[in-house]
Scaffold this motif. Structure first.
Motif, PDB file in Angstrom:
ATOM      1  N   GLY A   1       0.837  -1.189   0.000  1.00  0.00           N
ATOM      2  CA  GLY A   1       0.000   0.000   0.000  1.00  0.00           C
ATOM      3  C   GLY A   1       0.877   1.245   0.000  1.00  0.00           C
ATOM      4  N   LEU A   2       0.264   2.389  -0.114  1.00  0.00           N
ATOM      5  CA  LEU A   2       1.027   3.627  -0.184  1.00  0.00           C
ATOM      6  C   LEU A   2       1.774   3.925   1.109  1.00  0.00           C
ATOM      7  CD1 LEU A   2      -1.382   5.914  -2.237  1.00  0.00           C
ATOM      8  CD2 LEU A   2       0.463   4.407  -3.058  1.00  0.00           C
ATOM      9  N   MET A   3       1.185   3.589   2.260  1.00  0.00           N
ATOM     10  CA  MET A   3       1.875   3.805   3.536  1.00  0.00           C
ATOM     11  C   MET A   3       3.110   2.902   3.625  1.00  0.00           C
ATOM     12  SD  MET A   3       1.993   5.494   6.393  1.00  0.00           S
ATOM     13  CE  MET A   3       0.386   6.161   6.694  1.00  0.00           C
ATOM     14  N   THR A   4       2.966   1.662   3.179  1.00  0.00           N
ATOM     15  CA  THR A   4       4.109   0.752   3.155  1.00  0.00           C
ATOM     16  C   THR A   4       5.198   1.307   2.260  1.00  0.00           C
ATOM     17  OG1 THR A   4       2.898  -1.238   3.747  1.00  0.00           O
ATOM     18  CG2 THR A   4       4.826  -1.543   2.342  1.00  0.00           C
ATOM     19  N   ALA A   5       4.832   1.773   1.081  1.00  0.00           N
ATOM     20  CA  ALA A   5       5.816   2.320   0.149  1.00  0.00           C
ATOM     21  C   ALA A   5       6.461   3.586   0.701  1.00  0.00           C
ATOM     22  CB  ALA A   5       5.168   2.595  -1.199  1.00  0.00           C
TER      23      ALA A   5
END
Length: 139
Positions: free
Chosen positions: A35-39
């Protein structure tokens, strides 16, 4: 935890997040895609409220609740993390059927190379799409 602006999260779109892997793992956990938070953080399952880390601990895989930033400790427990599709997106429905199929092919090769004892795909929908098995069930 660092707070990101919507623009910072959007800037993380399509980034790749390195796997946490080693040869001969006991369990290789496989998410759908970052997800974007992970990235944005570089840490798997980093979105606040994600149940992966608490469930991992409550299931007895880790002796304590790890933070996403401590993902490297998984290797000492014989655990690792990868994804079916490597690129980050806001939602899994942004991924194409071709991406899932190619991701499944690459995942099979990764498993063949790393030889984990178990592969645990976190998301039956991802498994169905990646391996063209529409009848796959949880468990």
């Amino acid at each position: 935890m660092t707070r990101f602006t919507p623009a910072e999260l959007e800037a993380a779109r399509d980034r790749l997040v390195p796997d946490v892997v080693a040869d001969g793992l006991q369990v290789l956990f496989c998410g759908i895609n970052p997800g974007l938070m992970t990235a944005a953080t570089g840490h798997h399952f980093a979105r606040p409220g994600n149940r992966f880390w608490p469930v991992l601990h409550l299931s007895g895989f880790t002796p304590r609740l790890l933070k996403p930033s401590e993902q490297g400790e998984l290797l000492s427990y014989g655990l690792g993390i990868t994804n079916v599709v490597a690129r980050a997106s806001a939602r899994a429905d942004e991924l194409s059927a071709d991406e899932y199929r190619e991701g499944g092919r690459l995942l099979a090769a990764r498993v063949e190379r790393l030889r984990p004892r178990w592969l645990a795909v976190v998301g039956v929908t991802a498994y169905r799409a990646a391996f063209d098995d529409r009848k796959a069930r949880i468990g």
